[in-house]
Design a protein around this motif. Structure first.
Motif, PDB file in Angstrom:
ATOM      1  N   SER A  80       0.831  -1.201   0.000  1.00  0.00           N
ATOM      2  CA  SER A  80       0.000   0.000   0.000  1.00  0.00           C
ATOM      3  C   SER A  80       0.869   1.256   0.000  1.00  0.00           C
ATOM      4  CB  SER A  80      -0.919  -0.007   1.220  1.00  0.00           C
ATOM      5  OG  SER A  80      -1.768  -1.129   1.203  1.00  0.00           O
ATOM      6  N   ILE A  81       1.446   1.543  -1.144  1.00  0.00           N
ATOM      7  CA  ILE A  81       2.397   2.636  -1.273  1.00  0.00           C
ATOM      8  C   ILE A  81       1.789   3.799  -2.029  1.00  0.00           C
ATOM      9  CG2 ILE A  81       4.620   3.333  -2.227  1.00  0.00           C
ATOM     10  CD1 ILE A  81       5.493   0.379  -1.958  1.00  0.00           C
ATOM     11  N   LEU A  82       1.760   4.960  -1.397  1.00  0.00           N
ATOM     12  CA  LEU A  82       1.329   6.168  -2.090  1.00  0.00           C
ATOM     13  C   LEU A  82       2.528   6.803  -2.801  1.00  0.00           C
ATOM     14  CD1 LEU A  82      -0.872   8.240  -2.712  1.00  0.00           C
ATOM     15  CD2 LEU A  82      -0.210   9.473  -0.632  1.00  0.00           C
ATOM     16  N   SER A  83       3.623   6.904  -2.088  1.00  0.00           N
ATOM     17  CA  SER A  83       4.840   7.453  -2.668  1.00  0.00           C
ATOM     18  C   SER A  83       6.048   7.003  -1.841  1.00  0.00           C
ATOM     19  CB  SER A  83       4.799   8.987  -2.722  1.00  0.00           C
ATOM     20  OG  SER A  83       4.737   9.527  -1.421  1.00  0.00           O
ATOM     21  N   GLY A 122      -3.483   6.250   2.411  1.00  0.00           N
ATOM     22  CA  GLY A 122      -4.379   6.492   3.528  1.00  0.00           C
ATOM     23  C   GLY A 122      -3.697   6.937   4.800  1.00  0.00           C
ATOM     24  N   ASN A 123      -2.417   7.259   4.712  1.00  0.00           N
ATOM     25  CA  ASN A 123      -1.662   7.674   5.891  1.00  0.00           C
ATOM     26  C   ASN A 123      -0.770   8.842   5.513  1.00  0.00           C
ATOM     27  OD1 ASN A 123       0.211   7.841   8.085  1.00  0.00           O
ATOM     28  ND2 ASN A 123      -0.251   5.730   8.634  1.00  0.00           N
ATOM     29  N   SER A 124      -0.849   9.916   6.248  1.00  0.00           N
ATOM     30  CA  SER A 124      -0.060  11.096   5.902  1.00  0.00           C
ATOM     31  C   SER A 124       1.370  11.026   6.406  1.00  0.00           C
ATOM     32  CB  SER A 124      -0.729  12.356   6.471  1.00  0.00           C
ATOM     33  OG  SER A 124      -0.803  12.272   7.885  1.00  0.00           O
ATOM     34  N   GLY A 125       1.676   9.999   7.184  1.00  0.00           N
ATOM     35  CA  GLY A 125       3.012   9.894   7.739  1.00  0.00           C
ATOM     36  C   GLY A 125       4.013   9.311   6.764  1.00  0.00           C
ATOM     37  N   LEU A 126       5.303   9.410   7.156  1.00  0.00           N
ATOM     38  CA  LEU A 126       6.403   8.880   6.363  1.00  0.00           C
ATOM     39  C   LEU A 126       7.116   7.844   7.222  1.00  0.00           C
ATOM     40  CD1 LEU A 126       7.551   9.547   3.544  1.00  0.00           C
ATOM     41  CD2 LEU A 126       9.223  11.019   4.668  1.00  0.00           C
TER      42      LEU A 126
END
Length: 121
Positions: free
Chosen positions: A27-30, A103-107
């Motif tokens: 589940s990778i956004l970036s 779905g998660n704003s964290g890094l």
């Protein structure tokens, strides 16, 4: 969840070459920075090379001119081309990625399981 899978380690004679690859999936956004690290048994993990999403690279002094890091942002992969290998390059090599999950704003930092590189004299 995010997984990093490395491949390409092995045994090579001094002066030879190896190519390590790492693929991130899940589940990778970036992905921001990706990199390779190495660790000897009982030793500390040390940075070998890193590359940002825009392609800026950074190398440890010990590998400059011999190793090249590259990445494919579309495939979420990072590669380490290792040339002119030395006995002292023998270590377990780990891939690391700074991932922003869907779905998660964290890094978050994720690590691969490690791949053994052995350089014989």
């Amino acid at each position: 969840q995010v997984q990093l899978v490395e491949s390409g380690g092995g045994l090579v004679q001094a002066g030879g070459s190896l190519r390590l690859s790492c693929a991130a999936s899940g589940s990778i956004l970036s992905i921001n920075t990706m990199g390779w690290y190495r660790q000897a048994p009982g030793g500390q993990r040390e940075r070998v090379a890193t590359i940002t999403s825009s392609g800026t690279t950074n190398y440890a002094d010990s590998v400059k001119g011999r190793f090249t890091i590259s990445r494919d942002n579309a495939k979420n992969t990072v590669t380490l081309q290792m040339n002119s290998l030395k006995v002292e390059d023998t270590d377990v090599y780990f891939c690391k990625a700074q991932v922003r999950p869907i779905g998660n704003s964290g890094l978050y930092n994720y690590w691969g399981q490690g791949t053994q590189v052995t350089v014989s004299s």
